[in-house]
Structures are given as C-alpha cells and as structure tokens.
Scaffold this motif. Structure first.
Motif, PDB file in Angstrom:
ATOM      1  N   UNK A  83       0.855  -1.357   0.135  1.00 37.82           N
ATOM      2  CA  UNK A  83      -0.030   0.163  -0.037  1.00 37.82           C
ATOM      3  C   UNK A  83       0.819   1.193   0.075  1.00 37.82           C
ATOM      4  N   UNK A  84       1.901   1.271   1.030  1.00 31.17           N
ATOM      5  CA  UNK A  84       2.744   2.384   0.954  1.00 31.17           C
ATOM      6  C   UNK A  84       3.451   2.478  -0.380  1.00 31.17           C
ATOM      7  N   UNK A 123       1.294  10.038  -4.045  1.00 31.11           N
ATOM      8  CA  UNK A 123       0.281  10.302  -2.909  1.00 31.11           C
ATOM      9  C   UNK A 123       1.198  10.549  -1.447  1.00 31.11           C
ATOM     10  N   UNK A 124       2.534  10.634  -1.773  1.00 37.46           N
ATOM     11  CA  UNK A 124       3.238  10.797  -0.389  1.00 37.46           C
ATOM     12  C   UNK A 124       3.767  12.138  -0.237  1.00 37.46           C
TER      13      UNK A 124
END
Length: 66
Positions: free
Chosen positions: A53-54, A62-63
């Motif tokens: 997921x990460x 999205x980080x």
C-alpha cells in the motif's frame, strides 16, 4: 519476584538513582522485544500488505516529503 504486584511494589521502592537506571534498562528491553516482534512479523509476511500500500501511494505521488 514472580507477580506484577511484586514488581510494582519493588519498583515503587527504588531510589531515584535506581529508578532512573531501571527506566533506562526497561526502555532498552522494551525496544528489543518490539524489534524481535517486528522481525517475526516481517518474516511471516504480516507487513506485506502495508508495504504494498505504501509503495502504491509512492508510485501514485500520494506521499509527502518529511
């Protein structure tokens, strides 16, 4: 000392110096126990879903940089 009650009593009776030494020892002990559990979880694959997921979020931008 075999019960939590006995441990609590013994800790409550420590001198300030011994309490500080105990606190430092316990922090190291607790960290080692945590590290061993994380290692077991990694080997067992329990963190794979979170890692994927990460990585997906990273690929999608999205980080946020820290």
């Amino acid at each position: 000392m075999s019960t939590l009650k006995e441990v609590k009593l013994a800790v409550s009776q420590l001198s300030p110096e011994d309490l500080a030494a105990f606190r430092a020892w316990f922090a190291e002990f607790d960290t080692a126990v945590w590290d061993k559990q994380i290692e077991k979880d990694v080997v067992a694959g329990r963190l794979d879903v979170l890692a994927e997921k990460a990585l997906k979020h990273l690929r999608e931008g999205r980080c946020t940089d820290l």
